[in-house]
Design a protein around this motif. Structure first.
Motif, PDB file in Angstrom:
ATOM      1  N   UNK A  48       2.394 -10.410  -1.759  1.00  0.00           N
ATOM      2  CA  UNK A  48       2.735  -9.997  -3.436  1.00  0.00           C
ATOM      3  C   UNK A  48       3.699  -9.597  -3.789  1.00  0.00           C
ATOM      4  N   UNK A  49       4.828  -9.481  -2.788  1.00  0.00           N
ATOM      5  CA  UNK A  49       6.110  -9.996  -2.734  1.00  0.00           C
ATOM      6  C   UNK A  49       6.843 -11.311  -3.376  1.00  0.00           C
ATOM      7  N   UNK A  50       5.431 -12.494  -2.417  1.00  0.00           N
ATOM      8  CA  UNK A  50       6.541 -13.349  -2.974  1.00  0.00           C
ATOM      9  C   UNK A  50       5.579 -13.570  -4.531  1.00  0.00           C
ATOM     10  N   UNK A  51       4.549 -13.118  -4.966  1.00  0.00           N
ATOM     11  CA  UNK A  51       4.090 -13.606  -6.095  1.00  0.00           C
ATOM     12  C   UNK A  51       4.962 -12.322  -7.681  1.00  0.00           C
ATOM     13  N   UNK A  52       5.588 -11.458  -6.801  1.00  0.00           N
ATOM     14  CA  UNK A  52       6.396 -10.540  -8.102  1.00  0.00           C
ATOM     15  C   UNK A  52       7.499 -11.291  -8.268  1.00  0.00           C
ATOM     16  N   UNK A  53       8.283 -12.006  -7.133  1.00  0.00           N
ATOM     17  CA  UNK A  53       8.890 -12.501  -6.928  1.00  0.00           C
ATOM     18  C   UNK A  53       9.434 -13.774  -8.273  1.00  0.00           C
ATOM     19  N   UNK A  54       8.223 -14.080  -7.828  1.00  0.00           N
ATOM     20  CA  UNK A  54       7.511 -15.881  -8.539  1.00  0.00           C
ATOM     21  C   UNK A  54       7.585 -15.372 -10.806  1.00  0.00           C
ATOM     22  N   UNK A  55       6.980 -14.149 -10.592  1.00  0.00           N
ATOM     23  CA  UNK A  55       7.354 -13.042 -11.783  1.00  0.00           C
ATOM     24  C   UNK A  55       7.820 -12.751 -12.455  1.00  0.00           C
ATOM     25  N   UNK A  56       8.822 -12.488 -11.644  1.00  0.00           N
ATOM     26  CA  UNK A  56      10.266 -12.060 -11.806  1.00  0.00           C
ATOM     27  C   UNK A  56      11.143 -12.399 -13.204  1.00  0.00           C
ATOM     28  N   UNK A  57      11.159 -13.758 -11.685  1.00  0.00           N
ATOM     29  CA  UNK A  57      11.860 -14.969 -12.404  1.00  0.00           C
ATOM     30  C   UNK A  57      11.174 -15.550 -13.188  1.00  0.00           C
ATOM     31  N   UNK A  59       9.313 -13.552 -15.556  1.00  0.00           N
ATOM     32  CA  UNK A  59      10.061 -13.283 -17.379  1.00  0.00           C
ATOM     33  C   UNK A  59      11.288 -13.425 -17.531  1.00  0.00           C
ATOM     34  N   UNK A  60      12.857 -13.211 -16.330  1.00  0.00           N
ATOM     35  CA  UNK A  60      13.911 -13.237 -16.505  1.00  0.00           C
ATOM     36  C   UNK A  60      14.270 -14.618 -17.381  1.00  0.00           C
ATOM     37  N   UNK A  61      13.305 -15.897 -17.309  1.00  0.00           N
ATOM     38  CA  UNK A  61      13.672 -16.658 -17.573  1.00  0.00           C
ATOM     39  C   UNK A  61      13.637 -17.055 -19.319  1.00  0.00           C
ATOM     40  N   UNK A  62      12.646 -15.615 -19.299  1.00  0.00           N
ATOM     41  CA  UNK A  62      12.340 -15.525 -20.945  1.00  0.00           C
ATOM     42  C   UNK A  62      12.972 -15.171 -22.048  1.00  0.00           C
ATOM     43  N   UNK A  73       8.100  -2.870 -11.783  1.00  0.00           N
ATOM     44  CA  UNK A  73       7.989  -2.775 -10.516  1.00  0.00           C
ATOM     45  C   UNK A  73       8.532  -1.823  -9.337  1.00  0.00           C
ATOM     46  N   UNK A  74       9.254  -1.258  -9.986  1.00  0.00           N
ATOM     47  CA  UNK A  74       9.266   0.172  -9.033  1.00  0.00           C
ATOM     48  C   UNK A  74      10.773  -0.160  -7.444  1.00  0.00           C
ATOM     49  N   UNK A  75      11.618  -1.591  -8.679  1.00  0.00           N
ATOM     50  CA  UNK A  75      12.397  -1.538  -7.712  1.00  0.00           C
ATOM     51  C   UNK A  75      14.635  -1.635  -8.609  1.00  0.00           C
ATOM     52  N   UNK A  76      15.277  -1.329  -7.837  1.00  0.00           N
ATOM     53  CA  UNK A  76      16.808  -1.219  -8.553  1.00  0.00           C
ATOM     54  C   UNK A  76      16.866  -2.815  -9.390  1.00  0.00           C
ATOM     55  N   UNK A  77      17.932  -2.529  -9.961  1.00  0.00           N
ATOM     56  CA  UNK A  77      17.963  -3.613 -11.191  1.00  0.00           C
ATOM     57  C   UNK A  77      18.672  -4.521 -10.178  1.00  0.00           C
ATOM     58  N   UNK A  78      19.069  -4.303  -8.257  1.00  0.00           N
ATOM     59  CA  UNK A  78      20.327  -4.960  -8.353  1.00  0.00           C
ATOM     60  C   UNK A  78      19.106  -5.772  -7.390  1.00  0.00           C
ATOM     61  N   UNK A  79      18.176  -5.700  -7.641  1.00  0.00           N
ATOM     62  CA  UNK A  79      17.139  -6.317  -6.398  1.00  0.00           C
ATOM     63  C   UNK A  79      16.982  -7.820  -7.417  1.00  0.00           C
ATOM     64  N   UNK A  80      16.777  -6.923  -8.652  1.00  0.00           N
ATOM     65  CA  UNK A  80      16.202  -7.976  -9.881  1.00  0.00           C
ATOM     66  C   UNK A  80      16.917  -8.764  -9.810  1.00  0.00           C
ATOM     67  N   UNK A  81      18.829  -8.909  -9.592  1.00  0.00           N
ATOM     68  CA  UNK A  81      20.217  -9.828  -9.983  1.00  0.00           C
ATOM     69  C   UNK A  81      20.183 -10.496  -8.819  1.00  0.00           C
ATOM     70  N   UNK A  82      19.287  -9.656  -7.896  1.00  0.00           N
ATOM     71  CA  UNK A  82      19.687 -10.768  -6.433  1.00  0.00           C
ATOM     72  C   UNK A  82      18.343 -11.423  -6.005  1.00  0.00           C
TER      73      UNK A  82
END
Length: 84
Positions: A48-57, A59-62, A73-82
């Motif tokens: 699930x975490x791998x799928x979430x990371x791929x989805x975040x990448x 969407x960030x590209x978009x 996703x219920x995570x911090x913005x710092x995690x998104x940038x990380x």
């Protein structure tokens, strides 16, 4: 034991305060995560975490904002940038 008017008034104030706290307890439970109304955080499996990371990448590209993704996703913005 007889109480003075002042003591009775003090006890009534304590009771009113406790009642107010009980009445607003459900509002505290409705807040998820406590910060900015974020979604409640939960533990994810590795898949699930791998799928979430791929989805975040993707969407960030978009151009989706980190704040919106963090809330979704219920995570911090710092995690998104990380993840970048």
């Amino acid at each position: 034991m007889a109480l003075s008017k002042r003591q009775v008034a003090y006890l009534n104030k304590i009771i009113a305060t406790a009642q107010k706290m009980l009445d607003t307890a459900h509002l505290e439970e409705a807040r998820t995560g406590g910060r900015n109304g974020a979604a409640k955080r939960r533990r994810r499996s590795a898949g699930e975490a791998a799928k979430m990371r791929a989805d975040i990448l993707a969407k960030r590209a978009k151009g989706v904002s980190a704040a919106k993704l963090a809330e979704k996703y219920g995570v911090s913005t710092a995690y998104i940038y990380m993840i970048k």
